[in-house]
Design an enzyme around this catalytic site. Structure first.
Site, PDB file in Angstrom:
ATOM      1  N   ASN A   1     -11.299  -2.528  -5.022  1.00 43.69           N
ATOM      2  CA  ASN A   1     -10.659  -1.834  -5.706  1.00 43.69           C
ATOM      3  C   ASN A   1     -11.064  -1.009  -7.288  1.00 43.69           C
ATOM      4  O   ASN A   1     -10.747  -0.155  -7.856  1.00 43.69           O
ATOM      5  CB  ASN A   1      -9.116  -2.069  -6.167  1.00 43.69           C
TER       6      ASN A   1
ATOM      7  N   ASP B   1       0.915  -1.103   0.108  1.00 41.22           N
ATOM      8  CA  ASP B   1      -0.062   0.182   0.010  1.00 41.22           C
ATOM      9  C   ASP B   1       0.908   1.392  -0.098  1.00 41.22           C
ATOM     10  O   ASP B   1       2.082   1.325   0.434  1.00 41.22           O
ATOM     11  CB  ASP B   1      -0.846  -0.090   1.134  1.00 41.22           C
TER      12      ASP B   1
HETATM   13  C1  IPE Z   1      -5.561  -2.522   0.006  1.00 45.36           C
HETATM   14  O1  IPE Z   1      -5.213  -1.281  -0.159  1.00 45.36           O
HETATM   15  C2  IPE Z   1      -5.587  -3.284  -1.377  1.00 45.36           C
HETATM   16  C3  IPE Z   1      -4.118  -3.595  -1.852  1.00 45.36           C
HETATM   17  C4  IPE Z   1      -3.189  -3.087  -1.379  1.00 45.36           C
HETATM   18  C5  IPE Z   1      -4.207  -4.110  -3.187  1.00 45.36           C
HETATM   19  P1  IPE Z   1      -6.159  -0.261  -0.318  1.00 45.36           P
HETATM   20  O2  IPE Z   1      -5.508   1.017  -0.503  1.00 45.36           O
HETATM   21  O3  IPE Z   1      -7.261  -0.362  -1.541  1.00 45.36           O
HETATM   22  O4  IPE Z   1      -7.155  -0.076   1.143  1.00 45.36           O
HETATM   23  P2  IPE Z   1      -7.949   0.954   1.941  1.00 45.36           P
HETATM   24  O5  IPE Z   1      -9.048   1.435   0.947  1.00 45.36           O
HETATM   25  O6  IPE Z   1      -6.880   1.965   2.322  1.00 45.36           O
HETATM   26  O7  IPE Z   1      -8.530   0.082   3.103  1.00 45.36           O
HETATM   27  C1  IPE Z   2      -1.562   0.408  -3.192  1.00 46.52           C
HETATM   28  O1  IPE Z   2      -1.306   1.511  -3.309  1.00 46.52           O
HETATM   29  C2  IPE Z   2      -1.803  -0.531  -4.599  1.00 46.52           C
HETATM   30  C3  IPE Z   2      -3.456  -0.777  -4.881  1.00 46.52           C
HETATM   31  C4  IPE Z   2      -4.391  -0.811  -3.916  1.00 46.52           C
HETATM   32  C5  IPE Z   2      -3.732  -1.133  -6.156  1.00 46.52           C
HETATM   33  P1  IPE Z   2      -2.608   2.625  -3.321  1.00 46.52           P
HETATM   34  O2  IPE Z   2      -3.118   2.958  -4.690  1.00 46.52           O
HETATM   35  O3  IPE Z   2      -3.625   2.045  -2.393  1.00 46.52           O
HETATM   36  O4  IPE Z   2      -2.024   4.033  -2.754  1.00 46.52           O
HETATM   37  P2  IPE Z   2      -2.565   4.827  -1.692  1.00 46.52           P
HETATM   38  O5  IPE Z   2      -3.017   4.073  -0.586  1.00 46.52           O
HETATM   39  O6  IPE Z   2      -3.471   5.672  -2.403  1.00 46.52           O
HETATM   40  O7  IPE Z   2      -1.288   5.990  -1.300  1.00 46.52           O
HETATM   41 MG    MG Z   3      -4.246   2.641  -0.621  1.00 42.79          MG
END
Ligand code: IPE
Ligand code: IPE
Ligand code: MG
Length: 248
Positions: free
Chosen positions: A76, A28
């Site tokens: 997502n 993340d």
């Molecule tokens: C969890 O991260 C999913 C992945 C890392 C693929 P998110 O960024 O989607 O989670 P939330 O929305 O902060 O809980």
């Molecule tokens: C994790 O990074 C990757 C996926 C969830 C696909 P994020 O896209 O959630 O990055 P932040 O949380 O917005 O920084």
């Molecule tokens: Mg994230």
């Protein structure tokens, strides 16, 4: 370059004889990493894929048998369509580019999640990667893509209910072992440790059943900055934990 060439003191940073058998990572912070650099979010995801390459190689060099990474959650899909499309494209690109190296390093790719909603190109890339690495046995890279933990629990419950309905399963035979087997399509052991980067303290629907006794480690580092040294530090922190499993 091998991990032990890159970081010669790796063996003194972690106890190589007490490594986890299954590491799970919630990758993340890609978006915030990009934002901090005034870059588009997709650049963060691209940088994240480079880290994934390094961490997979390090996992295999360390001889850790299983690495599960959360790459795209069932939730997502609610992101802007451009980002969802970009992530799909990135997966296909990653699988195409990495395949040869994964085969060379003895890494087998498996996938966790639903195929529903994925394009033919994505499914084809997954099948190709799975098939071409099937014979590898050093490390399993289990990619959670279009994965939701609650969805997979509901799916397993439905599967067992169908068997009961057909008279093929006695409801009294349903226990946590059978349930785990039904849930776990890739027959992998439960994660010993879950690492989440970026300073968020939640699981976000990642392996809710399987992590009942996993050690949870949260780090503020954004995923694109999570290099091998961060990984080794995190594994060392895991090694300091006292896992009691309800005993003394
Ligand atoms: C969890 O991260 C999913 C992945 C890392 C693929 P998110 O960024 O989607 O989670 P939330 O929305 O902060 O809980
Ligand atoms: C994790 O990074 C990757 C996926 C969830 C696909 P994020 O896209 O959630 O990055 P932040 O949380 O917005 O920084
Ligand atoms: Mg994230």
């Amino acid at each position: 370059m091998n991990l032990f060439e890159k970081i010669p003191e790796a063996g003194s940073l972690v106890d190589l004889d007490a490594l986890p058998k299954h590491v799970a990572i919630i990758m993340d912070g890609n978006g915030r990493w990009a934002k901090a650099r005034s870059l588009p979010r997709m650049m963060g995801h691209r940088a994240g894929v480079e880290r994934l390459h390094d961490i997979v190689a390090a996992t295999s060099d360390l001889g850790i048998p299983v690495l599960t990474v959360y790459a795209f959650s069932a939730e997502n899909w609610s992101r802007p369509i451009d980002e969802v499309g970009g992530l799909m494209k990135l997966l296909v690109e990653y699988l195409g580019k990495e395949l040869e190296g994964l085969v060379k390093n003895g890494v087998r790719i498996t996938f966790l999640g639903s195929m529903k909603g994925l394009s033919d190109a994505v499914v084809a890339a997954m099948e190709k990667a799975g098939n071409s690495t099937e014979m590898n046995s050093k490390t399993v890279l289990n990619l959670a893509f279009n994965y939701g933990g609650r969805q997979s629990i509901a799916q397993a419950a439905k599967k067992l209910a169908v068997l009961v309905g057909e008279g093929k399963l006695d409801p009294n035979a349903i226990d946590e072992t059978l349930f785990a087997q039904t849930l776990n399509i890739n027959s992998l052991p439960d994660p010993d440790v879950v690492i989440r980067t970026s300073g968020e303290y939640r699981l976000s629907n990642f392996l809710p059943y399987e992590t009942a006794y996993s050690e949870l480690i949260f780090t503020n580092t954004y995923w694109p900055d999570f290099d091998e040294r961060c990984y080794l530090r995190t594994l060392a922190e895991y090694q300091k934990r006292d896992r009691r499993f309800g005993g003394l």
